[in-house]
Design an enzyme around this catalytic site. Structure first.
Site, short mmCIF file in Angstrom:
data_model
loop_
_atom_site.label_atom_id
_atom_site.label_comp_id
_atom_site.label_asym_id
_atom_site.label_seq_id
_atom_site.Cartn_x
_atom_site.Cartn_y
_atom_site.Cartn_z
N ALA A 10 -76.20 108.31 -20.05
CA ALA A 10 -75.39 107.11 -20.40
C ALA A 10 -74.00 107.13 -19.73
O ALA A 10 -73.46 107.79 -18.75
CB ALA A 10 -74.66 107.90 -21.87
N GLY A 21 -76.17 104.29 -18.62
CA GLY A 21 -77.36 103.83 -18.39
C GLY A 21 -77.45 102.85 -17.10
O GLY A 21 -78.55 102.43 -16.98
N LYS A 39 -77.79 103.83 -14.09
CA LYS A 39 -78.83 104.26 -13.06
C LYS A 39 -80.17 104.15 -13.87
O LYS A 39 -81.31 104.10 -13.21
CB LYS A 39 -78.44 105.58 -12.61
N ASP A 75 -78.95 112.05 -23.16
CA ASP A 75 -77.47 112.33 -23.01
C ASP A 75 -77.04 113.00 -24.24
O ASP A 75 -77.55 113.10 -25.44
CB ASP A 75 -76.57 110.98 -22.78
N ASP A 111 -79.64 117.76 -25.18
CA ASP A 111 -78.84 118.90 -24.01
C ASP A 111 -79.85 118.75 -22.90
O ASP A 111 -80.91 119.55 -23.11
CB ASP A 111 -78.60 120.08 -24.86
N CYS A 147 -70.03 111.58 -9.22
CA CYS A 147 -68.78 110.85 -8.60
C CYS A 147 -67.69 111.68 -8.61
O CYS A 147 -66.52 111.04 -8.77
CB CYS A 147 -68.63 109.55 -9.60
C1 LIG Z 1 -71.61 110.89 -14.95
S1 LIG Z 1 -71.97 110.41 -16.35
C2 LIG Z 1 -73.68 109.71 -16.25
C3 LIG Z 1 -73.54 108.17 -15.70
C4 LIG Z 1 -74.88 107.68 -15.92
N1 LIG Z 1 -75.80 108.21 -15.24
C5 LIG Z 1 -74.85 106.05 -15.20
O1 LIG Z 1 -75.39 105.95 -14.34
O2 LIG Z 1 -74.49 105.33 -16.13
C6 LIG Z 1 -72.19 111.96 -17.23
C7 LIG Z 1 -73.05 111.95 -18.52
O3 LIG Z 1 -73.50 113.35 -18.75
C8 LIG Z 1 -73.47 113.41 -20.21
N2 LIG Z 1 -73.53 114.86 -20.58
C9 LIG Z 1 -72.61 115.75 -20.36
N3 LIG Z 1 -73.19 117.08 -20.71
C10 LIG Z 1 -74.51 116.95 -20.93
C11 LIG Z 1 -75.36 117.87 -21.48
N4 LIG Z 1 -75.47 118.98 -21.25
N5 LIG Z 1 -76.70 117.43 -21.35
C12 LIG Z 1 -76.80 115.78 -21.41
N6 LIG Z 1 -75.82 115.14 -20.97
C13 LIG Z 1 -74.73 115.42 -20.92
C14 LIG Z 1 -72.25 112.85 -20.48
O4 LIG Z 1 -71.89 112.58 -21.92
C15 LIG Z 1 -72.20 111.41 -19.70
O5 LIG Z 1 -72.55 110.55 -20.17
#
Ligand SMILES: C[S@@+](CC[C@H](N)C(=O)[O-])C[C@H]1O[C@@H](n2cnc3c(N)ncnc32)[C@H](O)[C@@H]1O
Length: 425
Positions: A250, A252, A254, A270, A296, A368
Protein backbone atom coordinates in the site's frame (compact mmCIF):
# COMPACT_ATOMS: atom_id res chain seq x y z
CA UNK A 1 -12.57 29.90 8.28
CA UNK A 2 -9.54 32.12 7.70
CA UNK A 3 -6.76 30.27 5.87
CA UNK A 4 -4.15 31.04 8.57
CA UNK A 5 -6.42 29.45 11.18
CA UNK A 6 -6.60 26.33 9.00
CA UNK A 7 -2.79 26.34 8.66
CA UNK A 8 -2.49 26.53 12.47
CA UNK A 9 -4.86 23.57 12.75
CA UNK A 10 -2.74 21.55 10.33
CA UNK A 11 0.45 22.33 12.29
CA UNK A 12 -1.34 21.51 15.56
CA UNK A 13 -2.52 18.14 14.23
CA UNK A 14 0.98 17.20 13.10
CA UNK A 15 3.06 18.58 15.95
CA UNK A 16 0.77 17.96 18.90
CA UNK A 17 -1.21 14.93 17.74
CA UNK A 18 1.37 13.13 15.60
CA UNK A 19 -0.91 13.00 12.53
CA UNK A 20 0.94 13.01 9.22
CA UNK A 21 0.83 16.10 7.02
CA UNK A 22 -0.54 14.04 4.14
CA UNK A 23 -3.64 13.34 6.27
CA UNK A 24 -3.93 16.63 8.19
CA UNK A 25 -3.55 18.95 5.19
CA UNK A 26 -6.30 17.52 2.91
CA UNK A 27 -8.56 17.44 5.98
CA UNK A 28 -8.36 21.23 6.23
CA UNK A 29 -8.07 21.91 2.49
CA UNK A 30 -11.58 20.60 2.03
CA UNK A 31 -12.88 23.71 3.83
CA UNK A 32 -11.52 25.88 1.00
CA UNK A 33 -13.12 26.45 -2.37
CA UNK A 34 -10.44 27.85 -4.65
CA UNK A 35 -7.38 26.01 -5.89
CA UNK A 36 -5.32 29.11 -5.13
CA UNK A 37 -6.34 29.06 -1.45
CA UNK A 38 -5.67 25.33 -1.21
CA UNK A 39 -2.19 25.92 -2.66
CA UNK A 40 -1.49 28.73 -0.16
CA UNK A 41 -2.60 26.53 2.73
CA UNK A 42 -0.22 23.82 1.48
CA UNK A 43 2.60 26.36 1.15
CA UNK A 44 2.13 27.59 4.73
CA UNK A 45 1.78 24.07 6.15
CA UNK A 46 4.82 22.68 4.33
CA UNK A 47 6.79 25.83 5.09
CA UNK A 48 6.22 25.53 8.84
CA UNK A 49 7.34 21.88 8.77
CA UNK A 50 10.46 22.68 6.74
CA UNK A 51 11.62 25.58 8.93
CA UNK A 52 10.18 24.55 12.31
CA UNK A 53 13.24 25.03 14.61
CA UNK A 54 14.04 28.48 13.25
CA UNK A 55 10.40 29.60 13.48
CA UNK A 56 10.11 28.17 17.01
CA UNK A 57 13.21 30.09 18.07
CA UNK A 58 12.13 33.41 16.50
CA UNK A 59 8.68 33.15 18.10
CA UNK A 60 10.00 31.87 21.45
CA UNK A 61 12.47 34.77 21.72
CA UNK A 62 9.58 37.23 21.56
CA UNK A 63 7.41 35.57 24.21
CA UNK A 64 7.76 36.04 27.95
CA UNK A 65 6.46 32.51 28.59
CA UNK A 66 5.53 29.64 26.25
CA UNK A 67 1.89 28.89 25.41
CA UNK A 68 0.76 25.56 26.85
CA UNK A 69 -2.12 23.10 26.76
CA UNK A 70 -5.13 24.22 24.70
CA UNK A 71 -3.38 27.48 23.82
CA UNK A 72 -0.70 25.53 21.95
CA UNK A 73 -2.60 26.09 18.70
CA UNK A 74 -1.91 29.82 19.09
CA UNK A 75 1.80 28.99 19.20
CA UNK A 76 1.36 27.11 15.91
CA UNK A 77 -0.50 30.12 14.55
CA UNK A 78 2.48 32.30 15.47
CA UNK A 79 4.74 29.93 13.52
CA UNK A 80 2.43 30.38 10.51
CA UNK A 81 2.63 34.18 10.97
CA UNK A 82 6.42 34.12 11.30
CA UNK A 83 6.77 31.89 8.23
CA UNK A 84 4.83 34.42 6.17
CA UNK A 85 7.06 37.28 7.33
CA UNK A 86 10.33 35.47 6.62
CA UNK A 87 9.61 33.18 3.70
CA UNK A 88 6.74 34.52 1.57
CA UNK A 89 6.07 37.59 -0.51
CA UNK A 90 2.89 38.33 1.42
CA UNK A 91 3.25 41.93 2.72
CA UNK A 92 3.98 41.72 6.44
CA UNK A 93 1.13 44.03 7.49
CA UNK A 94 -1.38 41.78 5.67
CA UNK A 95 0.21 38.61 7.08
CA UNK A 96 0.04 40.01 10.61
CA UNK A 97 -3.55 41.25 10.44
CA UNK A 98 -4.81 38.02 8.81
CA UNK A 99 -2.98 35.96 11.44
CA UNK A 100 -4.40 38.04 14.29
CA UNK A 101 -7.88 37.61 12.77
CA UNK A 102 -7.26 33.85 12.67
CA UNK A 103 -6.57 33.97 16.41
CA UNK A 104 -10.02 35.44 16.93
CA UNK A 105 -11.58 32.78 14.71
CA UNK A 106 -9.85 30.07 16.69
CA UNK A 107 -11.73 31.55 19.69
CA UNK A 108 -8.72 32.85 21.53
CA UNK A 109 -9.85 36.49 21.59
CA UNK A 110 -7.79 37.08 24.70
CA UNK A 111 -4.59 36.28 22.79
CA UNK A 112 -5.20 38.44 19.69
CA UNK A 113 -3.07 41.25 21.18
CA UNK A 114 -0.28 38.79 21.97
CA UNK A 115 -0.28 37.47 18.39
CA UNK A 116 -0.25 41.01 17.02
CA UNK A 117 2.50 42.10 19.37
CA UNK A 118 4.76 39.08 18.85
CA UNK A 119 4.51 39.23 15.07
CA UNK A 120 5.08 43.00 14.98
CA UNK A 121 8.14 42.51 17.16
CA UNK A 122 9.48 39.79 14.87
CA UNK A 123 8.93 42.01 11.86
CA UNK A 124 10.51 45.07 13.51
CA UNK A 125 13.54 43.23 14.86
CA UNK A 126 14.17 41.59 11.47
CA UNK A 127 16.76 39.25 13.02
CA UNK A 128 18.83 36.98 10.77
CA UNK A 129 17.60 33.38 10.76
CA UNK A 130 19.11 31.64 13.81
CA UNK A 131 21.82 29.06 13.10
CA UNK A 132 23.33 28.56 16.59
CA UNK A 133 23.32 24.75 16.50
CA UNK A 134 22.85 21.93 13.95
CA UNK A 135 19.10 21.66 14.57
CA UNK A 136 18.65 25.36 13.83
CA UNK A 137 21.20 25.61 11.05
CA UNK A 138 19.73 22.66 9.14
CA UNK A 139 16.13 22.73 10.37
CA UNK A 140 16.58 19.06 11.13
CA UNK A 141 16.67 17.17 14.45
CA UNK A 142 20.24 16.81 15.75
CA UNK A 143 20.00 13.00 15.79
CA UNK A 144 19.20 12.89 12.04
CA UNK A 145 22.04 15.36 11.28
CA UNK A 146 24.43 13.18 13.32
CA UNK A 147 23.44 10.00 11.47
CA UNK A 148 23.76 11.72 8.10
CA UNK A 149 27.22 13.06 9.00
CA UNK A 150 28.30 9.49 9.83
CA UNK A 151 26.75 8.01 6.69
CA UNK A 152 27.81 10.70 4.21
CA UNK A 153 30.97 12.35 5.60
CA UNK A 154 31.61 14.16 2.31
CA UNK A 155 28.10 15.07 1.23
CA UNK A 156 25.81 15.24 4.28
CA UNK A 157 25.18 18.98 3.86
CA UNK A 158 24.15 18.45 0.25
CA UNK A 159 21.84 15.62 1.33
CA UNK A 160 20.14 17.91 3.88
CA UNK A 161 19.94 20.77 1.41
CA UNK A 162 18.22 18.56 -1.18
CA UNK A 163 15.84 17.28 1.51
CA UNK A 164 14.60 20.86 1.92
CA UNK A 165 14.05 21.69 -1.73
CA UNK A 166 10.65 21.62 -3.35
CA UNK A 167 10.36 18.27 -5.09
CA UNK A 168 9.66 17.98 -8.80
CA UNK A 169 6.65 16.11 -10.14
CA UNK A 170 7.32 12.82 -11.91
CA UNK A 171 4.86 10.81 -13.96
CA UNK A 172 4.89 7.16 -14.89
CA UNK A 173 3.67 6.54 -18.40
CA UNK A 174 1.27 3.60 -18.57
CA UNK A 175 2.77 1.58 -21.39
CA UNK A 176 -0.47 -0.44 -21.70
CA UNK A 177 -2.12 2.82 -22.74
CA UNK A 178 0.51 4.46 -25.01
CA UNK A 179 4.27 4.70 -25.48
CA UNK A 180 6.20 7.22 -23.44
CA UNK A 181 7.00 9.20 -26.59
CA UNK A 182 3.29 9.38 -27.41
CA UNK A 183 2.50 10.66 -23.93
CA UNK A 184 5.33 13.21 -24.08
CA UNK A 185 3.83 14.42 -27.38
CA UNK A 186 0.35 14.65 -25.82
CA UNK A 187 1.82 16.75 -23.00
CA UNK A 188 3.67 18.97 -25.49
CA UNK A 189 0.40 19.48 -27.42
CA UNK A 190 -1.09 21.21 -24.39
CA UNK A 191 2.15 23.00 -23.63
CA UNK A 192 3.13 21.01 -20.57
CA UNK A 193 6.94 20.91 -20.57
CA UNK A 194 8.36 17.47 -19.74
CA UNK A 195 11.29 15.18 -20.44
CA UNK A 196 11.99 11.45 -20.34
CA UNK A 197 13.69 10.06 -17.21
CA UNK A 198 16.30 7.26 -17.20
CA UNK A 199 14.00 4.37 -16.31
CA UNK A 200 11.74 3.22 -19.12
CA UNK A 201 8.41 4.86 -18.18
CA UNK A 202 9.56 7.91 -16.23
CA UNK A 203 8.62 11.44 -17.23
CA UNK A 204 9.84 14.53 -15.37
CA UNK A 205 7.54 17.56 -15.58
CA UNK A 206 9.18 21.00 -15.85
CA UNK A 207 6.82 22.19 -13.12
CA UNK A 208 4.21 20.48 -10.93
CA UNK A 209 0.61 20.35 -12.25
CA UNK A 210 -2.80 19.44 -11.01
CA UNK A 211 -3.41 15.88 -12.29
CA UNK A 212 -6.73 17.08 -13.73
CA UNK A 213 -4.69 18.90 -16.42
CA UNK A 214 -2.87 15.73 -17.52
CA UNK A 215 -4.14 14.03 -20.68
CA UNK A 216 -6.18 10.92 -19.91
CA UNK A 217 -5.15 10.83 -16.25
CA UNK A 218 -8.56 9.69 -14.98
CA UNK A 219 -8.61 6.97 -17.67
CA UNK A 220 -5.25 5.65 -16.47
CA UNK A 221 -2.87 7.04 -19.12
CA UNK A 222 -0.32 7.93 -16.45
CA UNK A 223 0.32 7.95 -12.70
CA UNK A 224 2.20 10.23 -10.34
CA UNK A 225 5.29 8.46 -9.00
CA UNK A 226 8.79 9.66 -8.21
CA UNK A 227 11.58 8.65 -10.57
CA UNK A 228 13.38 6.70 -7.83
CA UNK A 229 10.30 4.61 -6.96
CA UNK A 230 9.89 3.73 -10.64
CA UNK A 231 13.13 1.75 -10.62
CA UNK A 232 11.47 -0.96 -8.50
CA UNK A 233 9.52 -2.55 -11.35
CA UNK A 234 12.47 -2.31 -13.77
CA UNK A 235 14.86 -3.91 -11.29
CA UNK A 236 12.49 -6.69 -10.27
CA UNK A 237 11.80 -7.31 -14.00
CA UNK A 238 8.68 -9.53 -13.80
CA UNK A 239 8.02 -11.89 -16.73
CA UNK A 240 4.69 -13.02 -18.23
CA UNK A 241 3.04 -15.85 -16.29
CA UNK A 242 5.08 -15.44 -13.10
CA UNK A 243 3.72 -15.49 -9.57
CA UNK A 244 4.83 -12.32 -7.79
CA UNK A 245 4.53 -11.11 -4.21
CA UNK A 246 4.36 -7.40 -3.42
CA UNK A 247 4.94 -7.83 0.30
CA UNK A 248 4.30 -4.27 1.58
CA UNK A 249 2.08 -2.96 -1.16
CA UNK A 250 0.00 0.00 0.00
CA UNK A 251 -0.82 2.50 -1.44
CA UNK A 252 0.08 0.48 -4.51
CA UNK A 253 2.26 2.66 -6.74
CA UNK A 254 4.71 -0.17 -7.36
CA UNK A 255 1.97 -2.81 -7.46
CA UNK A 256 0.43 -1.05 -10.45
CA UNK A 257 3.76 -0.50 -12.15
CA UNK A 258 4.58 -4.23 -11.87
CA UNK A 259 1.23 -5.06 -13.49
CA UNK A 260 1.90 -2.61 -16.32
CA UNK A 261 5.21 -4.42 -17.03
CA UNK A 262 4.03 -7.96 -17.64
CA UNK A 263 1.06 -10.31 -17.53
CA UNK A 264 1.64 -11.64 -14.02
CA UNK A 265 -0.29 -13.11 -11.12
CA UNK A 266 0.28 -10.61 -8.34
CA UNK A 267 -0.43 -10.89 -4.62
CA UNK A 268 -0.42 -7.44 -3.03
CA UNK A 269 -0.19 -7.63 0.74
CA UNK A 270 -0.33 -4.98 3.41
CA UNK A 271 -0.76 -4.89 7.14
CA UNK A 272 -2.86 -1.73 7.03
CA UNK A 273 -6.41 -2.37 5.86
CA UNK A 274 -7.21 1.31 5.29
CA UNK A 275 -4.14 1.83 3.10
CA UNK A 276 -5.03 -1.32 1.18
CA UNK A 277 -8.20 0.45 -0.02
CA UNK A 278 -5.95 2.91 -1.82
CA UNK A 279 -4.29 0.02 -3.67
CA UNK A 280 -7.73 -0.97 -4.98
CA UNK A 281 -8.49 2.62 -6.04
CA UNK A 282 -5.19 2.80 -7.94
CA UNK A 283 -5.83 -0.58 -9.59
CA UNK A 284 -9.34 0.54 -10.60
CA UNK A 285 -8.18 3.78 -12.22
CA UNK A 286 -5.64 1.84 -14.26
CA UNK A 287 -8.01 -1.10 -14.96
CA UNK A 288 -5.54 -3.57 -13.45
CA UNK A 289 -6.12 -6.65 -11.33
CA UNK A 290 -4.23 -8.06 -8.35
CA UNK A 291 -5.15 -10.27 -5.42
CA UNK A 292 -5.22 -8.00 -2.38
CA UNK A 293 -4.47 -9.49 1.01
CA UNK A 294 -4.79 -7.83 4.38
CA UNK A 295 -2.03 -9.70 6.13
CA UNK A 296 1.41 -9.82 7.65
CA UNK A 297 4.41 -10.15 5.36
CA UNK A 298 6.24 -11.75 8.29
CA UNK A 299 3.63 -14.51 8.53
CA UNK A 300 2.83 -15.54 4.96
CA UNK A 301 1.81 -19.06 6.01
CA UNK A 302 -1.26 -17.60 7.75
CA UNK A 303 -2.79 -16.31 4.48
CA UNK A 304 -1.14 -18.25 1.64
CA UNK A 305 -0.96 -21.98 1.09
CA UNK A 306 -0.01 -21.84 -2.61
CA UNK A 307 3.32 -22.03 -4.48
CA UNK A 308 6.44 -20.16 -3.60
CA UNK A 309 6.96 -16.90 -5.52
CA UNK A 310 9.05 -16.35 -8.65
CA UNK A 311 9.83 -12.79 -7.55
CA UNK A 312 9.21 -10.74 -4.46
CA UNK A 313 9.18 -6.99 -4.03
CA UNK A 314 9.86 -6.07 -0.42
CA UNK A 315 9.29 -2.32 -0.21
CA UNK A 316 9.86 -2.36 3.52
CA UNK A 317 8.37 -0.06 6.17
CA UNK A 318 11.15 2.45 6.88
CA UNK A 319 12.07 5.84 8.33
CA UNK A 320 11.23 7.55 5.00
CA UNK A 321 14.26 9.81 5.52
CA UNK A 322 14.80 9.78 1.73
CA UNK A 323 11.52 11.58 1.09
CA UNK A 324 11.73 14.44 3.59
CA UNK A 325 11.50 16.89 0.68
CA UNK A 326 7.98 15.53 0.00
CA UNK A 327 7.05 14.88 3.64
CA UNK A 328 8.90 17.40 5.83
CA UNK A 329 6.77 16.36 8.82
CA UNK A 330 8.82 13.12 8.94
CA UNK A 331 11.57 15.11 10.65
CA UNK A 332 9.27 15.76 13.63
CA UNK A 333 7.24 12.56 13.66
CA UNK A 334 10.18 10.13 13.67
CA UNK A 335 12.13 9.40 16.82
CA UNK A 336 15.69 8.17 17.08
CA UNK A 337 14.52 4.89 18.67
CA UNK A 338 12.27 4.21 15.63
CA UNK A 339 15.32 3.40 13.51
CA UNK A 340 16.40 0.36 15.52
CA UNK A 341 12.78 -0.84 15.76
CA UNK A 342 12.31 -0.45 12.02
CA UNK A 343 15.59 -2.20 11.25
CA UNK A 344 14.54 -5.19 13.32
CA UNK A 345 11.08 -5.31 11.67
CA UNK A 346 12.73 -5.11 8.24
CA UNK A 347 15.07 -8.02 8.98
CA UNK A 348 12.18 -10.10 10.31
CA UNK A 349 10.09 -9.51 7.16
CA UNK A 350 13.12 -10.08 4.91
CA UNK A 351 14.04 -13.42 6.53
CA UNK A 352 10.46 -14.60 6.30
CA UNK A 353 9.84 -13.54 2.69
CA UNK A 354 13.10 -15.26 1.70
CA UNK A 355 11.58 -18.60 2.78
CA UNK A 356 8.77 -18.00 0.30
CA UNK A 357 11.02 -17.31 -2.72
CA UNK A 358 11.56 -20.10 -5.29
CA UNK A 359 15.14 -21.30 -5.90
CA UNK A 360 16.54 -19.05 -8.64
CA UNK A 361 13.95 -16.37 -7.79
CA UNK A 362 14.70 -12.68 -7.23
CA UNK A 363 13.83 -10.58 -4.20
CA UNK A 364 14.16 -6.84 -4.52
CA UNK A 365 14.62 -5.11 -1.16
CA UNK A 366 13.66 -1.43 -1.28
CA UNK A 367 13.31 1.44 1.16
CA UNK A 368 12.83 5.19 0.86
CA UNK A 369 15.43 5.64 3.59
CA UNK A 370 18.91 7.13 3.39
CA UNK A 371 20.13 5.61 6.66
CA UNK A 372 22.61 2.70 6.34
CA UNK A 373 21.03 0.83 9.30
CA UNK A 374 17.96 0.22 7.14
CA UNK A 375 19.89 -0.30 3.90
CA UNK A 376 23.50 -1.43 3.37
CA UNK A 377 23.91 -2.64 6.97
CA UNK A 378 20.60 -4.45 6.80
CA UNK A 379 21.57 -6.29 3.62
CA UNK A 380 25.16 -6.91 4.79
CA UNK A 381 23.84 -8.79 7.85
CA UNK A 382 21.31 -10.66 5.70
CA UNK A 383 24.12 -11.81 3.39
CA UNK A 384 26.16 -12.91 6.41
CA UNK A 385 23.38 -14.98 7.99
CA UNK A 386 21.93 -16.50 4.78
CA UNK A 387 23.53 -19.36 2.79
CA UNK A 388 21.55 -19.47 -0.42
CA UNK A 389 21.78 -15.82 -1.49
CA UNK A 390 23.67 -13.90 -4.17
CA UNK A 391 23.69 -10.14 -4.31
CA UNK A 392 23.33 -9.08 -7.95
CA UNK A 393 24.81 -5.61 -8.47
CA UNK A 394 22.55 -3.02 -10.02
CA UNK A 395 24.01 -1.54 -13.16
CA UNK A 396 22.98 2.00 -12.18
CA UNK A 397 24.79 1.99 -8.83
CA UNK A 398 27.80 4.30 -9.08
CA UNK A 399 30.07 1.96 -7.14
CA UNK A 400 29.90 -1.74 -8.06
CA UNK A 401 31.63 -2.62 -4.78
CA UNK A 402 28.83 -1.17 -2.63
CA UNK A 403 26.08 -3.32 -1.24
CA UNK A 404 22.99 -2.24 -3.12
CA UNK A 405 22.17 1.08 -4.76
CA UNK A 406 21.78 4.03 -2.42
CA UNK A 407 20.15 6.97 -4.18
CA UNK A 408 20.48 10.23 -2.23
CA UNK A 409 17.75 12.88 -2.50
CA UNK A 410 18.14 15.14 -5.51
CA UNK A 411 20.30 12.67 -7.51
CA UNK A 412 18.98 13.14 -11.05
CA UNK A 413 16.00 14.91 -9.47
CA UNK A 414 14.91 11.75 -7.64
CA UNK A 415 13.88 11.03 -4.05
CA UNK A 416 16.26 9.23 -1.72
CA UNK A 417 15.85 5.47 -2.14
CA UNK A 418 17.69 2.20 -1.67
CA UNK A 419 17.60 -1.01 -3.71
CA UNK A 420 19.30 -4.37 -3.22
CA UNK A 421 18.67 -7.22 -5.68
CA UNK A 422 18.99 -10.67 -4.12
CA UNK A 423 18.86 -13.92 -6.05
CA UNK A 424 18.23 -17.27 -4.36
CA UNK A 425 20.92 -19.83 -4.94
C1 LIG B 1 6.99 1.95 2.05
S1 LIG B 1 5.32 1.54 2.28
C2 LIG B 1 4.96 0.69 0.80
C3 LIG B 1 4.74 1.57 -0.42
C4 LIG B 1 4.20 0.82 -1.62
N1 LIG B 1 5.04 -0.31 -1.97
C5 LIG B 1 4.03 1.67 -2.85
O1 LIG B 1 4.86 1.67 -3.74
O2 LIG B 1 3.01 2.38 -2.93
C6 LIG B 1 5.41 0.26 3.47
C7 LIG B 1 4.12 -0.45 3.73
O3 LIG B 1 4.39 -1.57 4.55
C8 LIG B 1 3.23 -1.87 5.31
N2 LIG B 1 3.63 -2.80 6.37
C9 LIG B 1 4.30 -2.56 7.52
N3 LIG B 1 4.52 -3.70 8.20
C10 LIG B 1 3.99 -4.71 7.47
C11 LIG B 1 3.89 -6.12 7.64
N4 LIG B 1 4.39 -6.73 8.71
N5 LIG B 1 3.26 -6.82 6.67
C12 LIG B 1 2.74 -6.22 5.58
N6 LIG B 1 2.80 -4.88 5.38
C13 LIG B 1 3.41 -4.15 6.30
C14 LIG B 1 2.75 -0.51 5.75
O4 LIG B 1 1.38 -0.55 6.08
C15 LIG B 1 3.04 0.33 4.49
O5 LIG B 1 1.89 0.43 3.70
Amino acid sequence: MNLRALAAKVAFQVLEKGISLSVALPDQQKHLESGKDKALLAELSYGVMRHLPQLDKLVGDCMSKPLKGKQRIVHQLLLVGCYQIYFTRIPSHAAISETAEACRQLRFEGLVKVVNGVLRNIQRQDKPLPTDNDTLAFNTPAWIVKRLKEAYPQSWQEVIEHSHQRPPMWLRNNKLSQTRDEYLAALADIEIGASAGKSSDAILLDSPRDVAQLPGFEQGAASVQDGAAQWAATLLAPKDGELILDACAAPGGKTCHLLEQANIELMAVDFDEKRLERVQQNLDRLSLKAKLVHGDAADIDSWWQGDKFDRILLDAPCSATGVIRRHPDIKWLRKQSDIEELASLQSKILDHCWQWLKPGGTLLYATCSILPQENEQQIRSFLERTDDVTLVPIIEQPNTESIGWQITPGTENMDGFYYARLVKG
